[in-house]
Design a protein around this motif. Structure first.
Motif, PDB file in Angstrom:
ATOM      1  N   LYS A  59       0.830  -1.197   0.000  1.00 29.60           N
ATOM      2  CA  LYS A  59       0.000   0.000   0.000  1.00 29.60           C
ATOM      3  C   LYS A  59       0.866   1.249   0.000  1.00 29.60           C
ATOM      4  CE  LYS A  59      -4.222  -1.595   0.523  1.00 29.60           C
ATOM      5  NZ  LYS A  59      -5.254  -1.285  -0.412  1.00 29.60           N
ATOM      6  N   GLU A  60       0.460   2.220  -0.794  1.00 27.04           N
ATOM      7  CA  GLU A  60       1.100   3.526  -0.796  1.00 27.04           C
ATOM      8  C   GLU A  60       0.989   4.154   0.591  1.00 27.04           C
ATOM      9  OE1 GLU A  60       3.219   6.058  -2.826  1.00 27.04           O
ATOM     10  OE2 GLU A  60       2.916   4.101  -3.715  1.00 27.04           O
ATOM     11  N   ALA A  61      -0.116   3.869   1.289  1.00 30.77           N
ATOM     12  CA  ALA A  61      -0.365   4.457   2.610  1.00 30.77           C
ATOM     13  C   ALA A  61       0.690   4.054   3.633  1.00 30.77           C
ATOM     14  CB  ALA A  61      -1.745   4.046   3.111  1.00 30.77           C
ATOM     15  N   LEU A  62       1.372   2.938   3.431  1.00 33.02           N
ATOM     16  CA  LEU A  62       2.398   2.507   4.384  1.00 33.02           C
ATOM     17  C   LEU A  62       3.615   3.417   4.373  1.00 33.02           C
ATOM     18  CD1 LEU A  62       2.272  -1.364   3.952  1.00 33.02           C
ATOM     19  CD2 LEU A  62       1.519  -0.039   5.917  1.00 33.02           C
ATOM     20  N   LYS A  63       3.814   4.160   3.314  1.00 27.91           N
ATOM     21  CA  LYS A  63       5.001   5.014   3.194  1.00 27.91           C
ATOM     22  C   LYS A  63       5.019   6.148   4.205  1.00 27.91           C
ATOM     23  CE  LYS A  63       5.942   3.989  -1.601  1.00 27.91           C
ATOM     24  NZ  LYS A  63       6.088   4.532  -2.958  1.00 27.91           N
ATOM     25  N   ARG A  64       3.888   6.452   4.818  1.00 25.13           N
ATOM     26  CA  ARG A  64       3.869   7.544   5.802  1.00 25.13           C
ATOM     27  C   ARG A  64       4.350   7.102   7.187  1.00 25.13           C
ATOM     28  NH1 ARG A  64      -0.778   8.165   9.140  1.00 25.13           N
ATOM     29  NH2 ARG A  64      -2.315   6.521   8.777  1.00 25.13           N
ATOM     30  N   PHE A  65       4.537   5.811   7.378  1.00 23.41           N
ATOM     31  CA  PHE A  65       5.011   5.293   8.664  1.00 23.41           C
ATOM     32  C   PHE A  65       6.531   5.221   8.675  1.00 23.41           C
ATOM     33  CE2 PHE A  65       0.722   3.592   8.274  1.00 23.41           C
ATOM     34  CZ  PHE A  65       0.197   3.938   9.495  1.00 23.41           C
ATOM     35  N   THR A  66       7.127   5.459   9.853  1.00 21.72           N
ATOM     36  CA  THR A  66       8.571   5.335  10.010  1.00 21.72           C
ATOM     37  C   THR A  66       8.862   4.326  11.119  1.00 21.72           C
ATOM     38  OG1 THR A  66       8.623   7.189  11.563  1.00 21.72           O
ATOM     39  CG2 THR A  66       9.064   7.691   9.262  1.00 21.72           C
ATOM     40  N   LEU A  67       9.940   3.577  10.950  1.00 18.95           N
ATOM     41  CA  LEU A  67      10.347   2.588  11.944  1.00 18.95           C
ATOM     42  C   LEU A  67      10.951   3.301  13.142  1.00 18.95           C
ATOM     43  CD1 LEU A  67      10.762  -0.396  12.696  1.00 18.95           C
ATOM     44  CD2 LEU A  67      12.995  -0.244  11.587  1.00 18.95           C
ATOM     45  N   LYS A  68      10.414   3.041  14.334  1.00 25.55           N
ATOM     46  CA  LYS A  68      10.918   3.676  15.552  1.00 25.55           C
ATOM     47  C   LYS A  68      11.727   2.721  16.403  1.00 25.55           C
ATOM     48  CE  LYS A  68       7.702   7.405  15.916  1.00 25.55           C
ATOM     49  NZ  LYS A  68       6.890   8.222  16.788  1.00 25.55           N
ATOM     50  N   GLU A  69      11.347   1.454  16.440  1.00 20.88           N
ATOM     51  CA  GLU A  69      12.087   0.501  17.256  1.00 20.88           C
ATOM     52  C   GLU A  69      11.818  -0.923  16.806  1.00 20.88           C
ATOM     53  OE1 GLU A  69      10.554   0.251  21.421  1.00 20.88           O
ATOM     54  OE2 GLU A  69       9.254   1.877  20.738  1.00 20.88           O
ATOM     55  N   ILE A  70      12.716  -1.817  17.200  1.00 21.68           N
ATOM     56  CA  ILE A  70      12.594  -3.244  16.902  1.00 21.68           C
ATOM     57  C   ILE A  70      12.851  -4.016  18.187  1.00 21.68           C
ATOM     58  CG2 ILE A  70      13.588  -5.191  15.650  1.00 21.68           C
ATOM     59  CD1 ILE A  70      14.433  -3.252  13.476  1.00 21.68           C
ATOM     60  N   HIS A  71      12.020  -5.020  18.438  1.00 17.88           N
ATOM     61  CA  HIS A  71      12.198  -5.913  19.586  1.00 17.88           C
ATOM     62  C   HIS A  71      12.187  -7.352  19.097  1.00 17.88           C
ATOM     63  CE1 HIS A  71      11.541  -2.774  22.594  1.00 17.88           C
ATOM     64  NE2 HIS A  71      10.590  -2.334  21.787  1.00 17.88           N
ATOM     65  N   GLN A  72      13.023  -8.174  19.658  1.00 20.56           N
ATOM     66  CA  GLN A  72      12.966  -9.602  19.372  1.00 20.56           C
ATOM     67  C   GLN A  72      12.511 -10.331  20.630  1.00 20.56           C
ATOM     68  OE1 GLN A  72      16.452 -11.425  17.702  1.00 20.56           O
ATOM     69  NE2 GLN A  72      15.593 -13.463  17.864  1.00 20.56           N
ATOM     70  N   TYR A  73      11.482 -11.161  20.490  1.00 18.83           N
ATOM     71  CA  TYR A  73      10.932 -11.916  21.597  1.00 18.83           C
ATOM     72  C   TYR A  73      11.194 -13.394  21.349  1.00 18.83           C
ATOM     73  CZ  TYR A  73       8.537  -7.534  22.469  1.00 18.83           C
ATOM     74  OH  TYR A  73       8.262  -6.220  22.714  1.00 18.83           O
ATOM     75  N   GLU A  74      12.072 -13.957  22.155  1.00 18.21           N
ATOM     76  CA  GLU A  74      12.444 -15.380  22.045  1.00 18.21           C
ATOM     77  C   GLU A  74      12.768 -15.752  20.611  1.00 18.21           C
ATOM     78  OE1 GLU A  74       9.939 -17.976  24.307  1.00 18.21           O
ATOM     79  OE2 GLU A  74       9.721 -16.510  25.909  1.00 18.21           O
ATOM     80  N   GLN A  75      12.123 -16.808  20.059  1.00 18.11           N
ATOM     81  CA  GLN A  75      12.490 -17.260  18.723  1.00 18.11           C
ATOM     82  C   GLN A  75      11.954 -16.339  17.637  1.00 18.11           C
ATOM     83  OE1 GLN A  75      10.115 -18.741  20.546  1.00 18.11           O
ATOM     84  NE2 GLN A  75       8.552 -19.684  19.274  1.00 18.11           N
ATOM     85  N   PHE A  76      11.026 -15.454  17.956  1.00 15.56           N
ATOM     86  CA  PHE A  76      10.495 -14.549  16.945  1.00 15.56           C
ATOM     87  C   PHE A  76      11.365 -13.329  16.895  1.00 15.56           C
ATOM     88  CE2 PHE A  76       6.652 -17.013  18.082  1.00 15.56           C
ATOM     89  CZ  PHE A  76       6.440 -17.586  16.852  1.00 15.56           C
TER      90      PHE A  76
END
Length: 76
Positions: A59-76
């Motif tokens: 979606k073109e609409a996703l381009k307005r979002f910016t990545l702020k943080e990443i978390h890893q939970y166990e195997q995911f």
């Protein structure tokens, strides 16, 4: 179980001071993005995709979002 049109109406009916946590795949997310009803997006990616379908809407609409943080939970 809500589908795209139902979830759009549900979100539109919320008062301005309310928030909703909506969990679902492309059938739920795409209509909300199309109607510009999402202001915060959290995504979880698992190493196994069950079934078939689009993993994430293109979606073109996703381009307005910016990545702020990443978390890893166990195997995911």
């Amino acid at each position: 179980m809500c589908r795209g049109g139902e979830v759009v109406q549900f979100v539109r009916d919320l008062s301005a001071d309310k928030s909703a946590w909506i969990d679902g795949g492309n059938q739920i997310l795409a209509p909300l993005l199309d109607m510009d009803l999402i202001n915060h997006l959290m995504s979880q990616l698992a190493p196994i995709l069950l079934g078939r379908g689009i993993l994430f809407p293109q979606k073109e609409a996703l381009k307005r979002f910016t990545l702020k943080e990443i978390h890893q939970y166990e195997q995911f």
